[in-house]
Design an enzyme around this catalytic site. Structure first.
Site, PDB file in Angstrom:
ATOM      1  N   TYR A  71     -54.123  90.955  -1.629  1.00  0.00           N
ATOM      2  CA  TYR A  71     -53.925  92.044  -2.600  1.00  0.00           C
ATOM      3  C   TYR A  71     -52.802  92.976  -2.133  1.00  0.00           C
ATOM      4  CZ  TYR A  71     -54.931  96.088  -5.616  1.00  0.00           C
ATOM      5  OH  TYR A  71     -54.835  97.137  -6.514  1.00  0.00           O
ATOM      6  N   ASN A 121     -49.697  96.430 -15.996  1.00  0.00           N
ATOM      7  CA  ASN A 121     -50.931  96.983 -15.423  1.00  0.00           C
ATOM      8  C   ASN A 121     -51.953  95.909 -15.053  1.00  0.00           C
ATOM      9  OD1 ASN A 121     -53.207  99.164 -15.231  1.00  0.00           O
ATOM     10  ND2 ASN A 121     -53.921  97.723 -16.793  1.00  0.00           N
TER      11      ASN A 121
HETATM   12  N1  LIG Z   1     -58.904 101.331  -9.915  1.00  0.00           N
HETATM   13  C1  LIG Z   1     -58.225 101.671  -8.841  1.00  0.00           C
HETATM   14  O1  LIG Z   1     -58.703 102.466  -8.028  1.00  0.00           O
HETATM   15  C2  LIG Z   1     -56.838 101.103  -8.620  1.00  0.00           C
HETATM   16  C3  LIG Z   1     -56.144 101.554  -7.494  1.00  0.00           C
HETATM   17  C4  LIG Z   1     -54.858 101.085  -7.269  1.00  0.00           C
HETATM   18  C5  LIG Z   1     -54.279 100.201  -8.151  1.00  0.00           C
HETATM   19  N2  LIG Z   1     -54.985  99.766  -9.236  1.00  0.00           N
HETATM   20  C6  LIG Z   1     -54.301  98.811 -10.140  1.00  0.00           C
HETATM   21  O2  LIG Z   1     -54.500  99.213 -11.480  1.00  0.00           O
HETATM   22  C7  LIG Z   1     -54.446  98.053 -12.321  1.00  0.00           C
HETATM   23  C8  LIG Z   1     -55.658  98.094 -13.240  1.00  0.00           C
HETATM   24  O3  LIG Z   1     -56.803  98.179 -12.424  1.00  0.00           O
HETATM   25  P1  LIG Z   1     -58.212  98.692 -12.981  1.00  0.00           P
HETATM   26  O4  LIG Z   1     -58.900  99.321 -11.828  1.00  0.00           O
HETATM   27  O5  LIG Z   1     -58.026  99.432 -14.234  1.00  0.00           O
HETATM   28  O6  LIG Z   1     -58.874  97.260 -13.247  1.00  0.00           O
HETATM   29  P2  LIG Z   1     -59.973  96.785 -14.306  1.00  0.00           P
HETATM   30  O7  LIG Z   1     -60.441  95.456 -13.829  1.00  0.00           O
HETATM   31  O8  LIG Z   1     -60.963  97.861 -14.512  1.00  0.00           O
HETATM   32  O9  LIG Z   1     -59.105  96.580 -15.627  1.00  0.00           O
HETATM   33  C9  LIG Z   1     -58.059  95.606 -15.633  1.00  0.00           C
HETATM   34  C10 LIG Z   1     -57.904  95.008 -16.997  1.00  0.00           C
HETATM   35  O10 LIG Z   1     -56.941  93.934 -16.878  1.00  0.00           O
HETATM   36  C11 LIG Z   1     -57.459  92.795 -17.503  1.00  0.00           C
HETATM   37  N3  LIG Z   1     -56.934  91.545 -16.949  1.00  0.00           N
HETATM   38  C12 LIG Z   1     -57.310  90.940 -15.801  1.00  0.00           C
HETATM   39  N4  LIG Z   1     -56.676  89.773 -15.670  1.00  0.00           N
HETATM   40  C13 LIG Z   1     -55.892  89.632 -16.756  1.00  0.00           C
HETATM   41  C14 LIG Z   1     -55.011  88.619 -17.218  1.00  0.00           C
HETATM   42  N5  LIG Z   1     -54.833  87.473 -16.523  1.00  0.00           N
HETATM   43  N6  LIG Z   1     -54.362  88.797 -18.384  1.00  0.00           N
HETATM   44  C15 LIG Z   1     -54.561  89.924 -19.117  1.00  0.00           C
HETATM   45  N7  LIG Z   1     -55.384  90.915 -18.741  1.00  0.00           N
HETATM   46  C16 LIG Z   1     -56.048  90.762 -17.577  1.00  0.00           C
HETATM   47  C17 LIG Z   1     -58.970  92.895 -17.302  1.00  0.00           C
HETATM   48  O11 LIG Z   1     -59.680  92.054 -18.206  1.00  0.00           O
HETATM   49  C18 LIG Z   1     -59.211  94.376 -17.514  1.00  0.00           C
HETATM   50  O12 LIG Z   1     -59.435  94.701 -18.859  1.00  0.00           O
HETATM   51  C19 LIG Z   1     -54.390  96.850 -11.400  1.00  0.00           C
HETATM   52  O13 LIG Z   1     -53.054  96.384 -11.308  1.00  0.00           O
HETATM   53  C20 LIG Z   1     -54.860  97.407 -10.066  1.00  0.00           C
HETATM   54  O14 LIG Z   1     -54.352  96.692  -8.984  1.00  0.00           O
HETATM   55  C21 LIG Z   1     -56.248 100.191  -9.490  1.00  0.00           C
END
Ligand SMILES: NC(=O)c1ccc[n+]([C@@H]2O[C@H](COP(=O)([O-])OP(=O)(O)OC[C@H]3O[C@@H](n4cnc5c(N)ncnc54)[C@H](O)[C@@H]3O)[C@@H](O)[C@H]2O)c1
Length: 273
Positions: free
Chosen positions: A167, A102
């Site tokens: 991305y 994730n």
């Molecule tokens: N939020 C959305 O609308 C959305 C849509 C499509 C895909 N995504 C995908 O969902 C996933 C999570 O996104 P989110 O929106 O919850 O993001 P977010 O930034 O709110 O949470 C992501 C978490 O990952 C952690 N993280 C970042 N880099 C890291 C690393 N190098 N090692 C360990 N942990 C790390 C961050 O500290 C954070 O706690 C991502 O892969 C993102 O691409 C999110």
């Protein structure tokens, strides 16, 4: 959510050992919460900067149970730390049943002219290589339990997104990696699937809204990108992962959109005059 609470009593993943990367916040935390509610033993990782937040959330979830979770510091861009995360989980619980890849990042929107090759490669290091190495090193354990891998992809892998070439390429790679790994691992009874969120209101999304310069307008635009007229929640993402881990026993190499219908229908796709 009412549905999550109703299902919470059924412990659908009781005793199953699950690793969630990037679990201190956002969608990852939603997955950790739902899996603990359903009886799983979860190890979730995040960056050192998210250690306090992760540990505090683990205390809260463990107080509610019925499953349990442990926070572990791991930067998913560092191969040795990924090995440590897997080693810790096996030393703690003796097995791995599920890995939820994730942890990911979405840089601010810019045209390709303003992204360097280094920007692209650094993003791949987290969004793609992180998933790859986590899968590679956990597979010897997943083959023993006939477990499964769930990759958090994104709707943009299918429909793309403006000013986000690096991305979008990472998420396209995750979609293809899911299928390639599913094909290879089917004979080992390890399933590999992905889910693709549209707009889920997380710290990542909120940071993008702040970066736009008009937070309220950005949030409103994001909300209206779904025919369902709202954002997805992190709990809904967790429940989808639970479905893939528990019920989807004849599914491998698939991707499920969790988008509120964002990809449906026609809409204005050119810039305003
Ligand atoms: N939020 C959305 O609308 C959305 C849509 C499509 C895909 N995504 C995908 O969902 C996933 C999570 O996104 P989110 O929106 O919850 O993001 P977010 O930034 O709110 O949470 C992501 C978490 O990952 C952690 N993280 C970042 N880099 C890291 C690393 N190098 N090692 C360990 N942990 C790390 C961050 O500290 C954070 O706690 C991502 O892969 C993102 O691409 C999110």
């Amino acid at each position: 959510m009412a549905s999550a609470m109703l299902a919470a009593n059924s412990q659908r993943y009781q005793g199953k050992v699950t690793i969630v990367t990037g679990g201190s916040a956002g969608i990852g935390f939603g997955v950790v919460s739902v899996f603990v509610q359903h009886g799983a033993k979860v190890v979730f990782c995040d960056l050192k900067s998210k250690e306090d937040e992760g540990k505090a959330k683990a205390v809260e979830l463990n107080a509610k149970g019925p499953g349990e979770c442990i926070f572990f510091c791991c930067d998913m861009t560092v191969e040795s730390q990924i090995k440590d995360l897997i080693g810790f989980t096996v030393s703690q619980y003796g097995q791995i049943d599920c890995v939820v890849n994730n942890a990911g990042a979405h840089p601010p929107h810019k045209p390709i002219d303003d992204f360097s090759a280094e920007d692209l490669e650094n993003l791949h290091r987290l969004n793609v290589t992180g998933y790859y190495l986590m899968s590679k090193y956990s597979l010897p354990h997943l083959r023993k339990t006939q477990g499964n891998i769930i990759n958090n992809c994104s709707l943009v892998a299918q429909i793309s997104q403006r000013e986000a070439v690096p991305y979008v390429t990472t998420k396209g790679a995750v979609l293809s990696m899911t299928k390639a790994l599913a094909l290879d691992e089917a004979e080992n009874n390890v399933r590999v699937n992905s889910f693709s969120p549209g707009n889920v209101l997380t710290p990542m999304w909120e940071q993008a809204a702040i970066a736009s310069g008009n937070y309220d307008e950005a949030i409103e635009i994001g909300r209206n990108e779904q025919p369902m007229g709202r954002y997805g929640t992190i709990e809904e993402c967790g429940l989808l992962c639970l479905f893939l881990a528990t019920d989807a026993t004849f599914c491998t190499g698939i991707n499920i959109n969790i988008t509120g219908g964002a990809e449906l229908g026609y809409g204005r796709k050119t810039r305003k005059e």
